[in-house]
Structure formats: C-alpha cells, structure tokens
Write an enzyme that holds these catalytic residues in place. Sequence first.
Site, PDB file in Angstrom:
ATOM      1  CD1 TRP A  50       6.895   9.947  67.876  1.00 43.94           C
ATOM      2  CD2 TRP A  50       5.412  11.587  68.267  1.00 43.94           C
ATOM      3  NE1 TRP A  50       7.586  11.109  68.103  1.00 43.94           N
ATOM      4  CE2 TRP A  50       6.710  12.122  68.338  1.00 43.94           C
ATOM      5  CE3 TRP A  50       4.314  12.433  68.463  1.00 43.94           C
ATOM      6  CZ2 TRP A  50       6.934  13.471  68.608  1.00 43.94           C
ATOM      7  CZ3 TRP A  50       4.529  13.764  68.735  1.00 43.94           C
ATOM      8  CH2 TRP A  50       5.835  14.276  68.804  1.00 43.94           C
ATOM      9  CE  LYS A  51       5.374   1.791  65.565  1.00 44.15           C
ATOM     10  NZ  LYS A  51       5.718   0.382  65.639  1.00 44.15           N
ATOM     11  CD  GLU A  98       2.665  -0.878  64.057  1.00 47.47           C
ATOM     12  OE1 GLU A  98       2.323   0.310  64.174  1.00 47.47           O
ATOM     13  OE2 GLU A  98       3.711  -1.348  64.548  1.00 47.47           O
ATOM     14  N   GLY A 157      10.423   3.654  66.390  1.00 47.39           N
ATOM     15  CA  GLY A 157       9.114   3.643  67.046  1.00 47.39           C
ATOM     16  C   GLY A 157       9.251   4.019  68.508  1.00 47.39           C
ATOM     17  N   GLY A 158       9.186   3.020  69.385  1.00 44.16           N
ATOM     18  CA  GLY A 158       9.161   3.235  70.832  1.00 44.16           C
ATOM     19  C   GLY A 158      10.203   4.215  71.351  1.00 44.16           C
TER      20      GLY A 158
HETATM   21  O1  13P Z   1       7.503   0.344  63.514  1.00 42.19           O
HETATM   22  C1  13P Z   1       8.508   0.981  63.790  1.00 42.19           C
HETATM   23  C2  13P Z   1       8.717   2.333  63.242  1.00 42.19           C
HETATM   24  O2  13P Z   1       7.817   2.611  62.225  1.00 42.19           O
HETATM   25  C3  13P Z   1       9.528   0.444  64.706  1.00 42.19           C
HETATM   26  O3  13P Z   1       9.014   0.394  65.980  1.00 42.19           O
HETATM   27  P1  13P Z   1       9.983   0.057  67.231  1.00 42.19           P
HETATM   28  O4  13P Z   1      11.191   0.969  67.079  1.00 42.19           O
HETATM   29  O5  13P Z   1       9.189   0.351  68.441  1.00 42.19           O
HETATM   30  O6  13P Z   1      10.381  -1.366  67.082  1.00 42.19           O
END
Ligand code: 13P
Length: 272
Positions: free
Chosen positions: A19-20, A112, A249-250
């Site tokens: 989920w960041k 990140e 991610g998203g």
């Molecule tokens: O960094 C990610 C999962 O850790 C991938 O992100 P996205 O699926 O948003 O491209």
Amino acid sequence: MTTQKNGQYVRRPLIAGNWKMNIDHMEAIALVQKLAWTLDDAGHDYERIQVSVFPPFTDLRGVQTLVSGDKLDVDYGAQDLSDQDSGAYTGDISGAFLKKLGCSQVLIGHSERREVHGETDEQLGAKLSAALRHDLAPVLCVGEGLEVREAGNHVSHTLAQLEGALKGLSAEDLTELVVAYEPVWAIGTGKVAGPEDAQEMSAAVRTKLAELYSQEFADTVRVLYGGSVKSKNVAAVLAGPDVDGALVGGASLDPEEFAKIISFEKHIAAQG
Ligand SMILES: O=C(CO)COP(=O)(O)O
C-alpha cells in the site's frame, strides 16, 4: 511455504499488496474487510493462494484487530523494519514490535527505500538478519532501473543486488525467503514487464540461488513479479513457471480489483 508433490516442489502462489504511504488506519480496516468479503464471495482458497497486505506502520494495529477478531485468513506485514532490535534509533521500528502485532512478513529493499533513503545492499542484509531474528518472512525486493535495462545489464544488476543482500546468510536462515523482482521502470508507470521478462528474471534469480545455496533451496523460494500488475495483465505476467506470484502497488488499493488479481487462475483459464 512450499510442498512436495511427486518429487516436484509446488510453490504456493503469493499475491501481496504493497500500500506504500497510502490509506490511514480507518481506511485500512475498511479495505481489508471489503477485500475479505469479496474473496469469500468468490470462494477464495487461501491455503492454495496466499494473500498478504503491507500497510503503513500506523495501520498495522487496526489490521491486526480486524484480522484476529474476524479470524480472517489474510496475512499482513510491514513495508520496512530497523536492522536494530531496540534503543536510540529515533523513527525506526523494531522487528520485535512487528511480530507482536501479528506480522508474518516484511518487505525489505523496495526500490523506493533504496532510492529515497539510499539503502544499500549491506544495510538490507542487516535488515534481513533482523527479520529472521524476529521470525518475519523477508520479501526481498530487487530490480533494475530503465538505464540499466536499456544497457542490457538488468540480469547482472538484479542478481548483484540479490547476492549483496544475502551475503553471510545461510539456506537454513532463509527458509521463508521470498524474492520480489520489481523493475523500477514498471513501478507505477502502467508499463508492465512482458511475460518473457518476468520469467527470464525469475529463472535467473532461481539459478543464482541454486549457485549460492543448492538447487533444492532454490526450488522452494517463491519469486514474485511487481510493477503495474492489474487484473487485465496478471494472467500473462504469472504465466512463466518460475513466477510464483505478484507484489501489487496501486491496484491493491481497490479491493475489487485486488480480488480479481488474486483470482488470477480464472483469468489464465479464460485465456485457454
Ligand atoms: O512497487 C510496487 C509494489 O511494491 C508496484 O507498484 P505498482 O503496482 O503501483 O506499479
């Protein structure tokens, strides 16, 4: 978790949501609840396909309360941990605290963290050791940026990250290791790696693990792909025999879309 069937290793697929820095603790509870309902309605078998979420630290207590109160089969973990266990490390979070909150896994070395916080392979190795001390399954993230890919050095670059972080750790230490291959150019860009790219790197990771440890060990480690995974591309991305799941991610922030990704086998069947 990997089991043996007719002498072959059967790696349990893992679909994980990172989920960041999105979603506060109230939203987190609603998201996990909706995800669990949607998966129940779809008759999801968690034993066959593991589901994990990686919320921000501040959401973990809420997620724990929901998961344990409602006896949900969703696993959860943190997005990072300290390489230290306690003491004067302002702002850092100990693996011991994560374990107390019921975390079973932890992300280590997401691109990140490497980019924004300058985390090095050596530091990531120390974080891996910390995860193992606290019985948290490490999900080690590796992957190349666009320049490296364009120069054709993506395999050697990614394998060097893997080897650098695993230095000094034994196969016995790493029984729960998961590796997530996330090419940086595919993260949050909508550009997904082709099925051949995901398979190429997953196979290369496995060959490297066999070289560093043993074929038997390499055959048990799950390798995930991450980078713009959506329900419409998940079947293609996970088609390769060495790709054991996805780190999303998203798309993991939308419970219906995430549930569709988790049901990737249905998309594969539909493709014929
Ligand atoms: O960094 C990610 C999962 O850790 C991938 O992100 P996205 O699926 O948003 O491209």
